[in-house]
Design a protein around this motif. Sequence first.
Motif, PDB file in Angstrom:
ATOM      1  N   ALA A  53       0.738 -10.006   6.330  1.00  0.00           N
ATOM      2  CA  ALA A  53       1.033  -8.690   6.902  1.00  0.00           C
ATOM      3  C   ALA A  53       0.268  -8.454   8.196  1.00  0.00           C
ATOM      4  O   ALA A  53       0.286  -7.351   8.742  1.00  0.00           O
TER       5      ALA A  53
ATOM      6  N   ASN B  16       9.152  -2.185   5.236  1.00  0.00           N
ATOM      7  CA  ASN B  16       8.983  -1.749   3.862  1.00  0.00           C
ATOM      8  C   ASN B  16       9.706  -0.430   3.654  1.00  0.00           C
ATOM      9  O   ASN B  16       9.450   0.548   4.323  1.00  0.00           O
ATOM     10  N   ILE B  92      -2.886  -5.182   6.746  1.00  0.00           N
ATOM     11  CA  ILE B  92      -2.653  -4.780   5.353  1.00  0.00           C
ATOM     12  C   ILE B  92      -2.832  -3.274   5.190  1.00  0.00           C
ATOM     13  O   ILE B  92      -2.114  -2.631   4.417  1.00  0.00           O
ATOM     14  N   LYS B  95       0.313  -1.847   6.482  1.00  0.00           N
ATOM     15  CA  LYS B  95       1.391  -2.159   5.549  1.00  0.00           C
ATOM     16  C   LYS B  95       1.437  -1.136   4.416  1.00  0.00           C
ATOM     17  O   LYS B  95       2.500  -0.672   4.010  1.00  0.00           O
ATOM     18  N   THR B 197       5.035  -7.199  -4.845  1.00  0.00           N
ATOM     19  CA  THR B 197       5.109  -6.583  -3.516  1.00  0.00           C
ATOM     20  C   THR B 197       5.062  -5.063  -3.578  1.00  0.00           C
ATOM     21  O   THR B 197       4.448  -4.426  -2.716  1.00  0.00           O
ATOM     22  N   TYR B 201       1.921  -4.401  -1.418  1.00  0.00           N
ATOM     23  CA  TYR B 201       2.327  -3.857  -0.122  1.00  0.00           C
ATOM     24  C   TYR B 201       2.685  -2.375  -0.231  1.00  0.00           C
ATOM     25  O   TYR B 201       2.505  -1.611   0.704  1.00  0.00           O
TER      26      TYR B 201
END
Lengths: 233, 240
Positions: A53, B16, B92, B95, B197, B201
């Motif tokens: 990411a 996302n 991250i 994210k 995920t 995430y």
Amino acid sequence: MTNDQHHLSGAYALDALTPEERRAYEAHYPTCELCLAEVNDYRETAAELAGAAAATPPPQLKTNVMAEIATTRQLLPTLAEPEVANLAKRRSRIRPALVMAVAAAVVAVLGTVAGLRLGQNQPSVDTLLAAPDAVVTNLEGDAGAVTIVWSPSSQQVAVVANNLPDPGPNQTYELWFVVGDGVVPAGLFIPESGTIAQVLEVTDVDAVGWGITIEPAEGSDQPTGDILYRGSI
Amino acid sequence: MIAAVVPITLGGLGSNTAAQSSANHPKRDSIANVKPFRSRKPAAPNVAGRSGQPGATPDQDPVADSLRRAGNGDHEAFGRFYDQTAAVVYGIVLKVIRNPSLAEEVTQEVFVELWRLAPRYDPTLGSPQAWSATIAHRRAVDRVRSEQAARTREERDAQHQAVPHDNVTEEVVIRLDHERVASALGQLTEIQREAVTLAYYGGHTYRHVAKLLDVSEGTVKTRIRDGLVRLRDLMEVNYD
């Protein structure tokens, strides 16, 4: 240890537990060989997911980070993990509203005191209050309240009050850490016209509360006076 | 109902569209109580230390070296540690939080925390990359589960705003990692991939993931675990 907790290792490593489950699991897994190995393993795998990411941070971020750490004290390397957890617990007890109230009180007191004697080398009560691990405790006593601000990582304690009686000639107030099996001296202070806003240098103590007594001018190793103010951390 | 299927193709990791967490835990635990962990590999040079070489010992790993020096109060070394890890830490956090300005704020908090905790980093307990990613992810998750952050996310989703994630300036090596992880994720079962995920995430609790996927909580816990085991094996094979 229930069998159910073993199944939480993956969810824990991904921060997918509720706060209550997280606390329970953190009490369990370091003592469980199976869970510890799994958590360690999954964290490395999670780090790879984080790597995927990756994104370019804003350019000013580094400047801001470097400026902030220039004035941020590091934790001592010698503290054991359980103490780190304790610091975290202490910190989580700080309520923003209380911090704001104390900040206002500090400003009020400093305003009063500043003209008297604190023109130079102003003890930075407000800086201490802004420390990430600052713990604010209000002590109750017969003559009103005393507020204690403690930052274990800074090894400093601030005493703030504005209506303390004079301790008397050749006497001083003494602040005590309350620890598991007694008390430990935290420092001496004498208010001026009932007002105090003083930062004391202290050693690292795993305290659970505070006490204040009046002692002979040189202070005492153990309290000789009655505990006039007390409070739990 | 399956609320979100996280794309696994290159570039897809940035888009996302997971449903919002309704989790309501405004009280944040400090990340200072992140427990130590043991590394599967003494230093994972493929994660964040782009200059790390495969097979490097901890002593030779430049990220571990920066962190060790930073732990002795070396600001300059911490600056190098920042350079070595910021893309992953910010990535991250972004994210999970999906709001660039809030992600920037949280990333700064994370690095200040890493600075404070650096003297206590123990290289025998895990890679610097896992250490920093663990702290960053927890801080991001705790923040996003606060009411205000959740509301911000909902507003963002309502506006269908995409986070500008896949920056053209990202280094090739990041994209290679991205492809490697995407490839491994692609080899999981659908429910394993979604459980992992959405949790990592998406920042959702496993209980919420169960609701999103309309499966039992026990299933989600199990799928997260065996999904992680499979990912580890796949990525290790791919890497070695």
